[in-house]
Structures are given as structure tokens and as C-alpha cells.
Design an enzyme around this catalytic site. Structure first.
Site, PDB file in Angstrom:
ATOM      1  CG  ASP A   1      -1.099  10.375  -6.098  1.00 25.98           C
ATOM      2  OD1 ASP A   1      -1.045   9.173  -5.731  1.00 25.98           O
ATOM      3  OD2 ASP A   1      -2.155  11.040  -6.042  1.00 25.98           O
TER       4      ASP A   1
ATOM      5  CG  HIS B   1      -7.920   3.537   0.466  1.00 28.29           C
ATOM      6  ND1 HIS B   1      -7.412   3.216  -0.761  1.00 28.29           N
ATOM      7  CD2 HIS B   1      -6.915   4.169   1.146  1.00 28.29           C
ATOM      8  CE1 HIS B   1      -6.149   3.640  -0.818  1.00 28.29           C
ATOM      9  NE2 HIS B   1      -5.826   4.218   0.311  1.00 28.29           N
TER      10      HIS B   1
ATOM     11  CD  GLU C   1      -7.129   6.422   5.544  1.00 29.38           C
ATOM     12  OE1 GLU C   1      -7.787   6.261   4.501  1.00 29.38           O
ATOM     13  OE2 GLU C   1      -6.042   7.032   5.573  1.00 29.38           O
TER      14      GLU C   1
ATOM     15  CG  HIS D   1      -1.625   6.399  -2.323  1.00 23.28           C
ATOM     16  ND1 HIS D   1      -2.856   6.413  -2.940  1.00 23.28           N
ATOM     17  CD2 HIS D   1      -1.818   5.806  -1.112  1.00 23.28           C
ATOM     18  CE1 HIS D   1      -3.762   5.869  -2.131  1.00 23.28           C
ATOM     19  NE2 HIS D   1      -3.161   5.501  -1.014  1.00 23.28           N
TER      20      HIS D   1
ATOM     21  CG  ASP E   1      -1.493   5.681   3.001  1.00 26.61           C
ATOM     22  OD1 ASP E   1      -1.852   5.288   1.867  1.00 26.61           O
ATOM     23  OD2 ASP E   1      -2.247   6.305   3.773  1.00 26.61           O
TER      24      ASP E   1
ATOM     25  N   GLY F   1      -9.647   8.004  -1.634  1.00 27.06           N
ATOM     26  CA  GLY F   1     -10.254   9.323  -1.483  1.00 27.06           C
ATOM     27  C   GLY F   1     -11.007   9.385  -0.164  1.00 27.06           C
TER      28      GLY F   1
ATOM     29  CG  HIS G   1      -1.984   1.035   1.215  1.00 21.94           C
ATOM     30  ND1 HIS G   1      -3.315   0.759   1.487  1.00 21.94           N
ATOM     31  CD2 HIS G   1      -1.938   2.352   0.958  1.00 21.94           C
ATOM     32  CE1 HIS G   1      -4.020   1.873   1.401  1.00 21.94           C
ATOM     33  NE2 HIS G   1      -3.203   2.860   1.086  1.00 21.94           N
TER      34      HIS G   1
HETATM   35  O1  NOS Z   1      -4.739   7.245   3.077  1.00 22.40           O
HETATM   36  C1  NOS Z   1      -5.451   7.527   2.095  1.00 22.40           C
HETATM   37  N1  NOS Z   1      -6.794   7.353   2.165  1.00 22.40           N
HETATM   38  C2  NOS Z   1      -7.622   7.632   1.132  1.00 22.40           C
HETATM   39  N2  NOS Z   1      -7.171   8.126  -0.031  1.00 22.40           N
HETATM   40  C3  NOS Z   1      -5.854   8.352  -0.145  1.00 22.40           C
HETATM   41  C4  NOS Z   1      -4.946   8.067   0.874  1.00 22.40           C
HETATM   42  N3  NOS Z   1      -3.724   8.405   0.457  1.00 22.40           N
HETATM   43  C5  NOS Z   1      -3.852   8.874  -0.799  1.00 22.40           C
HETATM   44  N4  NOS Z   1      -5.144   8.856  -1.172  1.00 22.40           N
HETATM   45  C6  NOS Z   1      -5.725   9.320  -2.439  1.00 22.40           C
HETATM   46  O2  NOS Z   1      -5.425   8.376  -3.440  1.00 22.40           O
HETATM   47  C7  NOS Z   1      -5.159   9.093  -4.642  1.00 22.40           C
HETATM   48  C8  NOS Z   1      -4.492   8.199  -5.666  1.00 22.40           C
HETATM   49  O3  NOS Z   1      -3.235   7.786  -5.263  1.00 22.40           O
HETATM   50  C9  NOS Z   1      -4.385  10.287  -4.158  1.00 22.40           C
HETATM   51  O4  NOS Z   1      -4.398  11.344  -5.108  1.00 22.40           O
HETATM   52  C10 NOS Z   1      -5.139  10.649  -2.892  1.00 22.40           C
HETATM   53  O5  NOS Z   1      -6.214  11.514  -3.186  1.00 22.40           O
HETATM   54 ZN    ZN Z   2      -3.837   4.839   0.944  1.00 21.18          ZN
END
Ligand code: NOS
Ligand code: ZN
Length: 379
Positions: A35, A220, A223, A33, A312, A193, A31
Site C-alpha cells: 500500500d 518494524h 525506526e 509495503h 519501504d 504502524g 522491505h
Molecule cells: O516505515 C514504516 N513504519 C511503520 N509502519 C509503516 C511504515 N510504512 C508503512 N507502514 C504501515 O504499514 C501498513 C501496512 O503496509 C501501512 O498501511 C502503514 O500504515
Molecule cells: Zn516499513
């Protein structure tokens, strides 16, 4: 908070691994991201090259601090606002190739041997790329990063997970995209998101489609919102894994005498070996946990849930797989055996074929830990 202020080295055991051993230990990341893991210096470069003018800082050092502090808000919604700047500079083919290549390189240099990296293709279309061009650019970057890692003596394998944004309405389209690029670098699907107000059942069509295609997905859930979200993700949507899932703790009762009772959902999650993609530092920033020592991962590991350790967003949390493990070693006195347990759990839960997972466990992960565990013999 910053991750540093939560360090509490008191729980270290005599046989706890050193930071150097943690770094060398083979680690598995499910897990992370794309970005949320850019190098600050790369963001500055890409902003200049692509004409992005919204950056809050143009000095890489200050920009890194800005991300950590801005993400440290106690709210998932405010945490997610910081992604506008990383997504903002990831709109061209070259930028995506570069970010993906550096991601694979950075993980390999940190001792990660297998990673599934997620991103939302729909967020990278502002400068005219198509969804397919986005996926191909990221794949090209991952392959380039794997080659560079190999050239510098590190081995890593990276798979992509395509994410759909839960507030948007493109999940089915993204699920179809993930299916089209299956066996071509994409290993599964995810939704991400803001969680509150956007239940996973909004995207049931995408999940049902993927099930019919015998494909894999994580969601997701659990959380920023609790048990109903986890329950929906598993029992309505059929998720293979839970992104975070940390709030499963709400269904576990620990009595004063230390006895533990699992509710029906927690029992289901443990009995079915549902993988939990736990992300300790991220949870501290969004308010899902108050310290490493209080993080539910300690209890979940003791109760032998299928717990995994994840980053994350390395940029927003100023972290790495090694740092996550350092915090857990400090907080819970974990040993190399615990690290191996988490790494094998993660590898078992990966979305690549069974024979490849098994070979990673038997031929890469276990021998890596065996080497580290036998070092004391030769001191
Ligand atoms: O911890 C999280 N929880 C929910 N959404 C997230 C988390 N971290 C990142 N993103 C979302 O996932 C998109 C794609 O990678 C990111 O642009 C962010 O908006
Ligand atoms: Zn995440």
C-alpha cells in the site's frame, strides 16, 4: 525534502556503477509495503471505479507530488496518515489484484529479481472482503505480475509478508492467517504502524505462536524509537529480522581517532548476523536520518552488519531500488561489489527455503554482477 535535494554526487568513485548499470544489476528487496507503492494513475483509476471521493488530487502527476510532500513531514505518525488514501482504494478484489500485479511488474522492470512485499490484510475489509479473500487476491496479483514480467523479458519472484498493525489487537489472528497460507505465497509475518507507545511485546502471543510453528517474522523496530524497541523485538519476541533497525547506531560509539566500540546489543546484532532492513529515503522523510551521506548505512556497511537496502514505500518516497542505490553510490562511492554485497546479504536473509536462496545467489545474483563487472573489458 525531496530525494533530489539530498543528492551529493561528490563521493562517487571512478569505478562507481552508472545509473544504467545500477538499473540492470540484480537487486533483492525485503522491505516494501504494497500500500506504499501504487502508481499514482492507478490510485486515480481505482478511486473512480470504487467511488472513493477523498483523494487530495485527481491528476496523477499532482497526486504523486502530494504523496511525496505529505510524507515528508519528519514524523512517522504524519507519514503514516498518507496511507489512508492508498488503503482507501484497495478494498475490492479487483483493486487488490491490480495493485499487486503492477507492483511485481514495476519491481521487475527496475531489475529486482526477488521481493518480499508486505501489507496488512486487516486494513482491506471495509467493503466486505474476508481476510482470506484479501490474501488470495494479492497472491493472484503477484502471480499475474510475475507472468507479465516474464513476458516482457524480466524475471522476478515475489513472496508476501502479512503485517499486523501494532496499535490494533489482531496480531494473533493475522499470524494464524500467515501460517495457513504458508507455502501458498505467504513467506512470513510483520508488525507495522506507529512505533512509540506500541512496543512489540504487546503482540507476544502472535510471535510465540509463530515460533511454535517454525515460521518466520520481521518486526518494524528501531525506526521512530530506539534501542529498547530493537531489544524487545529480538530478545522478547525473537524476530528473525529488523524492519529498519537503523537506530542500532545509538549503541555504536565512534571515537575521534576512528576506533569503534559496539555496545552489547549492537554486538549481538552483528554477531548473530541479524538482518537490518534499512530504508534510507524513508528515514530521511520520517526524521530518522538527516541526509544520505549521514545515514548510518555507511558505518553499518563498513562494520559488516548484515545490512540490506530497501525502498519501504516507493510512492511516498518517489523512489525505487535503483534510486536508493543511486543515492548510496553518490553518498558513499559504492561500487558493483558493494551492490552485490548488499544484494547477497538480502538474499541470505529472505524467508524462502535455504536451497532456493542459495540458487538465487549462485545462479542469478552473482552471474548478474559478474556480467556487469566484466563489461569494461569489451568497451
Ligand atoms: O516505515 C514504516 N513504519 C511503520 N509502519 C509503516 C511504515 N510504512 C508503512 N507502514 C504501515 O504499514 C501498513 C501496512 O503496509 C501501512 O498501511 C502503514 O500504515
Ligand atoms: Zn516499513
Amino acid at each position: 525534502m525531496t530525494s533530489e535535494t539530498h543528492r551529493n554526487p561528490t563521493a562517487r568513485a571512478a569505478n562507481s556503477p552508472t545509473p544504467e548499470q545500477i538499473h540492470r544489476a540484480p537487486k533483492v528487496l525485503l522491505h516494501d509495503h504494497l500500500d506504499g507503492g501504487l502508481r499514482p494513475a492507478t490510485i486515480v483509476d481505482l478511486a473512480r471505479e470504487t467511488g472513493y471521493t477523498q483523494l487530495p488530487e485527481t491528476d496523477p502527476g499532482k497526486l504523486g507530488v502530494w504523496f511525496r510532500e505529505a510524507a515528508d513531514s519528519g514524523s512517522l505518525e504524519r507519514y503514516l496518515e498518507t496511507f489512508s488514501h492508498t488503503v482507501g482504494v484497495m478494498q475490492t478484489r479487483d483493486a487488490l489484484v491490480r495493485v499487486a500485479a503492477e507492483c511485481a511488474e514495476d519491481l521487475a522492470a527496475d531489475g529486482v529479481v526477488y521481493a518480499e512485499i508486505r501489507y496488512a490484510p486487516e486494513q482491506h475489509l471495509e467493503a466486505g472482503l474476508t481476510l482470506e479473500e484479501v490474501v488470495e487476491a494479492v497472491n493472484e496479483g503477484f502471480r499475474e505480475g510475475e507472468r507479465r514480467a516474464q513476458a516482457s523479458g524480466h524475471r522476478i519472484r515475489v513472496g508476501a509478508l502479512l503485517t499486523a498493525m501494532r496499535h490494533a489487537a489482531r496480531a494473533l489472528e493475522i499470524a494464524e492467517l500467515a501460517n495457513r497460507y504458508r507455502d501458498l505465497g505467504v513467506v512470513g509475518f510483520d508488525i507495522a504502524g506507529a512505533e512509540a507507545g506500541y512496543p512489540p511485546t504487546r503482540h507476544l502471543d502472535a510471535f510465540e505462536y509463530l515460533k511454535r510453528e517454525n515460521n518466520h517474522f520481521t518486526i518494524h523496530a528501531g525506526e521512530a524509537f530506539g534501542l529498547p524497541s530493537i531489544w524487545q523485538a529480538l530478545q522478547w519476541c525473537g524476530a528473525d529480522r529488523l524492519g529498519h533497525g537503523v537506530r542500532i547506531i545509538d549503541d555504536i560509539e565512534v571515537k575521534d581517532d576512528g576506533s569503534v566500540t559496539l555496545g552489547r546489543l549492537a554486538a549481538y546484532v552483528r554477531d548473530k548476523r541479524v538482518p537490518l532492513e534499512l530504508c534510507p529515503s524513508s528515514n530521511l522523510q520520517t526524521g530518522a536520518a538527516s541526509s544520505y551521506a549521514d545515514h548510518p548505512i555507511g558505518l553499518l556497511r563498513k562494520l559488516q552488519f548484515r545490512a540490506t537496502v530497501n525502498t519501504d514505500n516507493r510512492l511516498m518516497s518517489g523512489t525505487s531500488m535503483s534510486r536508493e542505490f543511486e543515492h548510496l553510490v553518490d553518498a558513499f562511492g559504492y561500487t558493483l561489489d558493494d551492490m552485490q554485497w548488499f544484494s547477497v546479504n538480502a538474499m541470505k536473509s529472505a524467508f524462502i527455503p535455504f536451497d532456493e536462496r542459495l540458487a538465487m545467489i549462485n545462479d542469478v545474483i552473482k552471474p548478474g554482477y559478474a556480467t556487469l563487472k566484466s563489461e569494461w573489458l569489451f568497451r
